[in-house]
Enzyme design. Structure first.
Site, PDB file in Angstrom:
ATOM      1  N   CYS A   1      -1.372  -2.672   3.377  1.00 12.32           N
ATOM      2  CA  CYS A   1      -1.459  -1.459   2.548  1.00 12.32           C
ATOM      3  C   CYS A   1      -0.883  -1.706   1.150  1.00 12.32           C
ATOM      4  O   CYS A   1       0.328  -1.833   0.982  1.00 12.32           O
ATOM      5  CB  CYS A   1      -0.701  -0.331   3.252  1.00 12.32           C
ATOM      6  SG  CYS A   1      -0.456   1.147   2.267  1.00 12.32           S
TER       7      CYS A   1
ATOM      8  N   CYS B   1       1.608   0.867  -0.128  1.00 19.82           N
ATOM      9  CA  CYS B   1       2.907   0.714   0.547  1.00 19.82           C
ATOM     10  C   CYS B   1       3.783  -0.285  -0.198  1.00 19.82           C
ATOM     11  O   CYS B   1       4.997  -0.099  -0.314  1.00 19.82           O
ATOM     12  CB  CYS B   1       2.708   0.247   1.985  1.00 19.82           C
ATOM     13  SG  CYS B   1       1.826   1.430   3.019  1.00 19.82           S
TER      14      CYS B   1
END
Length: 89
Positions: free
Chosen positions: A41, A44
């Protein structure tokens, strides 16, 4: 010359698993900030420095990270739909 303070494990969010999360939820008296993330991700990775800063700045809360790819039960339990997902318990 001044040097930047060394960052230690205590000043970073600690990565935990589902079982460790369950223990924290039962035993912890401090608020817990959880960063649900995944290695794949990109957003993230962008919030990670801010999560680590929270761990360093606010010693009155526990800041932890949980990889959703190895925490399927928690993903289902908390109906996680998108990442990054930050939650306070």
């Amino acid at each position: 010359p001044t040097t930047a303070p060394r960052q230690t494990l205590l000043s970073k969010a600690t990565t935990i698993n589902e079982d460790e999360f369950d223990v924290m939820m039962e035993a912890n008296e401090k608020p817990i900030l959880v960063d649900f993330y995944a290695d794949w991700c990109s957003p993230c990775k962008l919030v990670e420095p801010f999560v680590n800063e929270m761990a360093e700045t606010y010693p009155g809360i526990d800041v932890v990270k949980i990889d959703i790819d190895s925490a399927r039960r928690l993903v289902k339990q908390y109906s996680l739909k998108g990442l990054p997902y930050l939650a306070v318990f």
